[in-house]
Design a protein around this motif. Structure first.
Motif, short mmCIF file in Angstrom:
data_model
loop_
_atom_site.label_atom_id
_atom_site.label_comp_id
_atom_site.label_asym_id
_atom_site.label_seq_id
_atom_site.Cartn_x
_atom_site.Cartn_y
_atom_site.Cartn_z
N ALA A 166 0.94 -1.28 -0.03
CA ALA A 166 0.06 0.10 0.15
C ALA A 166 0.80 1.27 -0.13
O ALA A 166 0.34 2.18 -0.67
CB ALA A 166 -0.86 0.05 1.19
N THR A 167 2.24 1.14 0.62
CA THR A 167 2.87 2.58 0.79
C THR A 167 3.67 2.53 -0.92
O THR A 167 3.77 3.88 -0.91
CB THR A 167 3.90 2.14 1.69
N ASP A 188 -13.16 6.22 -2.23
CA ASP A 188 -14.39 5.09 -2.10
C ASP A 188 -14.96 5.11 -0.61
O ASP A 188 -16.21 5.01 -0.37
CB ASP A 188 -13.95 3.71 -2.62
N LEU A 189 -14.37 4.85 0.31
CA LEU A 189 -14.68 4.75 1.57
C LEU A 189 -15.35 6.09 2.30
O LEU A 189 -16.63 5.90 2.72
CB LEU A 189 -13.56 4.40 2.64
N THR A 190 -14.65 7.02 1.90
CA THR A 190 -15.26 8.34 2.22
C THR A 190 -16.55 8.78 1.54
O THR A 190 -17.70 9.50 2.27
CB THR A 190 -14.24 9.66 2.41
N ALA A 191 -16.79 8.17 0.40
CA ALA A 191 -17.97 8.42 -0.21
C ALA A 191 -19.02 7.60 0.10
O ALA A 191 -20.16 7.93 0.16
CB ALA A 191 -17.80 8.04 -1.86
N VAL A 207 -4.51 3.60 -2.97
CA VAL A 207 -4.69 4.07 -1.59
C VAL A 207 -5.78 5.06 -1.76
O VAL A 207 -6.62 5.22 -0.87
CB VAL A 207 -3.34 4.11 -0.65
N GLY A 208 -5.21 6.24 -2.39
CA GLY A 208 -5.98 7.39 -2.50
C GLY A 208 -7.39 6.86 -3.00
O GLY A 208 -8.53 7.71 -2.48
N GLU A 209 -7.53 6.00 -3.99
CA GLU A 209 -8.74 5.91 -4.40
C GLU A 209 -9.59 5.01 -3.48
O GLU A 209 -10.67 5.11 -3.31
CB GLU A 209 -8.54 4.73 -5.80
#
Length: 199
Positions: free
Chosen positions: A114-115, A127-130, A121-123
Motif C-alpha cells: 500500500a505504501t 471510495d470509503l469516504t464516499a 490507496v487514494g482511490e
C-alpha cells in the motif's frame, strides 16, 4: 492442469500473486514466482500486467476493493443513519482487525504494498469516504444529522477513527479496552454530527 494462454486470466494471476506474496513476502516475491505457481511462462503474466509494479498495484487494489464491497451494503441500508454510521464504522474496524489477525503475513505484506501504491490507496480512501458521505447525507435529509458539508464531515469521521482501521495501528487492535475506546470515539462523532449547526 496449468492454464493455457487462452484460459489464463488476470483474476487467476492475481490469486496466484496473493499466494506467492503470502509465502515469500513482498521483498522476495517475483513475477517468475507467480508464473511458476501458475505453470506458465513469465511472459504470459506480462501479457496481462506489463510490469511487476503494475501487478503489485493490481493485487493491492483487489485486496482493498474487498473492504469497500463488504461495507457497501451497510452504507446503502434503509435504516436510521446513526445506526448505519455506527454499523459501518464497526464493520470497517472488524474487517481490518480480522485480516490482521487471521492472515498476519499477508496483512503485513499489503501494508508494504500500500505504501508503494499511492494512487490505489487514494482511490480506496475516496471510495470509503464516499460511502460515509452517503450515510451522512441521508442523516441530514432525515434531520438526524445537521452538518453543512457532508463530504467534509465524512473525511473528518474517517480520519478521526483512523486508529481503528489504519494498518500501522494493527498492534493495538487486540489490546484490552480497545472496544470501549472505539465506542467512545464513535459516540463522540455521532453526537457531533447530530448537534445543531450554530450560525
Amino acid at each position: 492442469m496449468p492454464p493455457t494462454s487462452e484460459t489464463l486470466t488476470a483474476e487467476r494471476i492475481l490469486e496466484a500473486t496473493e499466494e506467492v506474496l503470502r509465502r515469500h513476502g513482498p521483498a522476495k516475491a517475483t513475477v517468475v514466482d507467480v508464473a511458476r505457481a501458475l505453470g506458465v511462462s513469465h511472459g504470459s503474466v506480462y501479457r496481462h500486467f506489463r510490469t511487476k509494479a503494475a501487478l503489485r498495484e493490481a493485487v493491492t487494489k483487489r485486496w482493498l476493493d474487498r473492504t469497500c464491497r463488504s461495507l457497501a451494503g451497510t452504507a446503502a441500508e434503509d435504516r436510521d443513519p446513526q445506526e448505519r454510521l455506527r454499523a459501518w464504522l464497526k464493520g470497517l474496524f472488524d474487517i481490518k482487525r480480522r485480516k490482521a489477525h487471521d492472515d498476519p503475513e499477508l496483512f503485513a505484506t499489503y501494508g508494504v504494498l500500500a505504501t508503494e501504491s499511492g494512487t490505489v490507496v487514494g482511490e480506496h480512501i475516496a471510495d470509503l469516504t464516499a460511502q460515509l458521505t452517503g450515510i451522512i447525507t441521508a442523516g441530514n435529509a432525515s434531520g438526524v444529522f445537521s452538518v453543512p458539508d457532508p463530504a467534509a464531515a465524512a473525511r473528518a469521521v474517517f480520519y478521526a477513527t483512523i486508529r481503528f482501521h489504519n494498518p500501522c495501528h494493527a498492534g493495538e487492535w487486540r489490546r484490552s479496552g480497545v472496544e470501549e475506546e472505539f465506542q467512545d470515539v464513535v459516540d463522540l462523532l455521532v453526537r457531533g454530527l447530530s448537534a445543531p449547526v450554530t450560525p
